[in-house]
Enzyme design. Structure first.
Site, PDB file in Angstrom:
ATOM      1  CE  LYS A 188      -3.845  68.766  59.082  1.00  0.00           C
ATOM      2  NZ  LYS A 188      -4.958  69.741  59.168  1.00  0.00           N
ATOM      3  CD  GLU A 264       5.230  80.779  54.036  1.00  0.00           C
ATOM      4  OE1 GLU A 264       5.307  81.488  55.077  1.00  0.00           O
ATOM      5  OE2 GLU A 264       4.265  80.768  53.267  1.00  0.00           O
ATOM      6  CB  CYS A 298       2.962  84.060  56.978  1.00  0.00           C
ATOM      7  SG  CYS A 298       2.892  83.703  55.241  1.00  0.00           S
ATOM      8  CD  GLU A 395       2.673  85.334  62.316  1.00  0.00           C
ATOM      9  OE1 GLU A 395       2.843  84.228  62.852  1.00  0.00           O
ATOM     10  OE2 GLU A 395       2.739  85.521  61.092  1.00  0.00           O
TER      11      GLU A 395
HETATM   12  P1  ADP Z   1      -2.816  78.501  63.259  1.00  0.00           P
HETATM   13  O1  ADP Z   1      -2.253  78.599  64.648  1.00  0.00           O
HETATM   14  O2  ADP Z   1      -2.692  79.761  62.536  1.00  0.00           O
HETATM   15  O3  ADP Z   1      -4.156  77.858  63.149  1.00  0.00           O
HETATM   16  P2  ADP Z   1      -1.251  76.168  62.797  1.00  0.00           P
HETATM   17  O4  ADP Z   1       0.210  76.276  62.613  1.00  0.00           O
HETATM   18  O5  ADP Z   1      -1.773  75.680  64.107  1.00  0.00           O
HETATM   19  O6  ADP Z   1      -1.836  77.574  62.449  1.00  0.00           O
HETATM   20  O7  ADP Z   1      -1.904  75.253  61.676  1.00  0.00           O
HETATM   21  C1  ADP Z   1      -1.453  75.164  60.367  1.00  0.00           C
HETATM   22  C2  ADP Z   1      -1.661  73.742  59.877  1.00  0.00           C
HETATM   23  O8  ADP Z   1      -0.914  72.863  60.707  1.00  0.00           O
HETATM   24  C3  ADP Z   1      -3.092  73.242  59.947  1.00  0.00           C
HETATM   25  O9  ADP Z   1      -3.348  72.399  58.834  1.00  0.00           O
HETATM   26  C4  ADP Z   1      -3.115  72.428  61.230  1.00  0.00           C
HETATM   27  O10 ADP Z   1      -4.082  71.407  61.239  1.00  0.00           O
HETATM   28  C5  ADP Z   1      -1.724  71.825  61.208  1.00  0.00           C
HETATM   29  N1  ADP Z   1      -1.204  71.406  62.515  1.00  0.00           N
HETATM   30  C6  ADP Z   1      -1.486  71.911  63.739  1.00  0.00           C
HETATM   31  N2  ADP Z   1      -0.830  71.236  64.705  1.00  0.00           N
HETATM   32  C7  ADP Z   1      -0.093  70.280  64.082  1.00  0.00           C
HETATM   33  C8  ADP Z   1       0.830  69.265  64.531  1.00  0.00           C
HETATM   34  N3  ADP Z   1       1.114  69.098  65.806  1.00  0.00           N
HETATM   35  N4  ADP Z   1       1.411  68.492  63.593  1.00  0.00           N
HETATM   36  C9  ADP Z   1       1.166  68.664  62.279  1.00  0.00           C
HETATM   37  N5  ADP Z   1       0.300  69.571  61.806  1.00  0.00           N
HETATM   38  C10 ADP Z   1      -0.313  70.392  62.679  1.00  0.00           C
END
Ligand code: ADP
Length: 497
Positions: A188, A264, A298, A395
């Protein structure tokens, strides 16, 4: 809405962009018929819409990956898996300009940097193609009556959830080792940057992978991401993103089928400059350490510690260096820093800048929006930042650097290790003894000496402490995607009569 769109980039002109979900080697619409827009961060205008995966599409993609794993992929030889990856690497190289232009359009990164990303994707895919037929077990001698051996087997159906800061590089880092080890995947992409992943999916088909082996979904974290991490028929989830979401992914895995988890996550990496360092060299790396990819790394070197004897000189020269970073149109040849990826990220970063100002840190340069349109932020340096300030602890994920001074090696190590993160760190010194002593003492997955951000697909990368679980890249990543089976064969008589 159809499953392709005709788009245009300033670099490559018009091209056909897939917009569907990539399942079983076909681009399809989502079951619920939902779509979402992706925004050009340099102009704040929509580029196009893509189809959105919901739980139902996740189920379909997981079934496709399961079927492929059980019926076709297991029978493909390791050598052939390697050939597919090598072919995919060739296709990345042949489409380098187009892939890089899509990254710049969708993510806002400078085109020159995007080209380097795509070169690194090809390197990574080819490297793991090389590993595919070198994943071996052992014969283990326990006694004369038994013949025992281990083999490394794939984990099965792997979900891979990636972020938006290096959309295609993360794609390659995840897919390379998973495929080399014989898994099937559902990846995804991040909702902010779906386009590159879909164009690369087209190349998956061209490379000849059987249907269902690599499936690519566009969608939101809380819907598609959550469905993948809690799915009962997914054997493993690999996630790159924030520590907050990493915890949710791990909880979802624990609450469902205890799928394997590798993470990660975030960082707040120290970049330590000793008084005996070559100051111009150190400044160049410190500048690259924090401002590369607009601070959206990161492993960004966001906490800079400088030995007190050279602190004033360092701050003055670093400020001059940062002011020379060209901020602007990602497609302009001399641009080093493009826009932040989204309005949300822009607002978060400006919030941190405000916090730094309020907490009394000194702004040496930057601290404001750059230009009128697009999510551009000036390269920003705060000096005199104390350990308790928010900008030294959290961060920021933007072009914002916090500097403080230290007295001696012991203090540098203490400050370096003070956060809950442990992704990366760097030491600048001309003394090999200092370099090795401090590197040994820093609790981080990667320590750079007299350089920064120099990742390579042969070198393992990952976090100590709350920066993650498992390692990506290098031979180490194979452990994320394989499991050991022990087979023990009785040669002698029955033991118990
Ligand atoms: P950022 O805050 O930098 O946008 P995220 O950690 O929110 O980074 O997002 C990184 C990835 O995790 C994206 O592909 C996002 O769609 C996905 N993501 C966000 N929330 C969830 C969740 N609850 N479960 C699984 N994947 C998630």
């Amino acid at each position: 809405m159809s499953v392709t769109a005709t788009l245009e980039t300033p670099q490559t002109g018009k091209y056909e962009q897939p917009t569907g979900l990539f399942i079983n080697n076909e681009f399809v619409k989502g079951v619920d018929g939902k779509t979402f827009e992706t925004i050009n961060p340099a102009t704040e205008k929509p580029i196009t819409s893509v189809h959105e995966a919901t739980e139902k599409d996740v189920d379909i993609a997981v079934s496709a990956a399961r079927k492929a794993f059980e019926e076709t992929w297991r029978l493909v030889t390791p050598e052939q898996r390697g050939k597919y990856l090598a072919k995919l690497a060739d296709l990345f190289e042949q489409n380098l300009e187009q892939l890089a232009a899509i990254e710049s359009l969708d993510n806002g990164k400078a085109f020159t940097m995007a080209k380097a990303d795509i070169g690194n994707c090809a390197g990574c895919l080819r490297y793991y193609g090389g590993w595919a037929d070198k994943i071996e077990g052992k014969v283990i001698d326990t006694n004369a009556d038994t013949f025992s051996y281990t083999k490394q087997e794939p984990i099965g159906v792997c979900a891979q959830i990636i972020p938006w800061n290096f959309p295609l590089l993360m794609w390659a880092w995840k897919i390379g080792p998973a495929i080399a080890c014989g898994n099937t995947v559902i990846l995804k992409s991040a909702e902010q940057t779906p386009l590159g992943a879909l164009y690369a999916a087209k190349l998956v088909k061209e490379a000849g992978f059987p249907p269902g082996v690599i499936n690519i979904l566009s969608g939101f974290g809380k819907i598609a991401g959550a469905a993948l991490s809690s799915h009962m028929d997914v054997d493993k989830v690999a996630f790159t993103g924030s520590t907050v979401v990493g915890r949710q992914v791990m909880k979802a895995a624990a609450g469902s089928n205890l799928k394997k988890v590798t993470l990660e996550l975030g960082g707040k990496s120290p970049n330590i400059v000793f008084k005996d360092a070559d100051i111009d060299n150190a400044i160049s790396w410190v500048n690259f350490g924090i401002f590369f990819n607009h601070g959206q790394c990161c492993c960004a070197g966001s906490r800079v510690y400088v030995q007190e004897e050279i602190y004033d000189k360092f701050v003055e020269k670093f400020k001059e260096r940062a002011q020379k970073n060209v901020v602007g149109d990602p497609f302009a040849a001399d641009t080093f820093q493009g826009p932040q990826v989204s309005q949300l990220q822009y607002d978060r970063i400006m919030g941190y800048i405000d916090a730094g100002k309020k907490e009394g840190a000194k702004i040496e340069t930057g601290g404001e929006r750059h230009g009128k349109e697009g999510y551009f932020i000036q390269p920003t340096i705060f000096s005199n930042v104390s350990s308790d300030m928010k900008i030294m602890q959290e961060e920021i994920f933007g072009p914002v650097c916090s500097i403080a001074k230290f007295k001696d090696e012991a203090e540098a190590i203490r400050l370096g290790n003070v956060t809950t993160y442990g992704l990366a760190a760097a030491v600048h010194t001309s003394s090999i003894n200092t370099a090795i002593r401090v590197s040994n003492a820093l609790r981080a997955g990667t320590v750079w000496v007299n350089q920064y951000n120099m990742l390579h697909h042969q070198l393992p990368f990952g976090g100590y402490k709350e920066s993650g679980i498992g390692r990506e890249l290098g031979e180490a990543a194979l452990a994320n995607y394989s499991q050991t089976k022990t087979v023990s064969i009785r040669l002698g008589d029955a033991l118990f009569g």
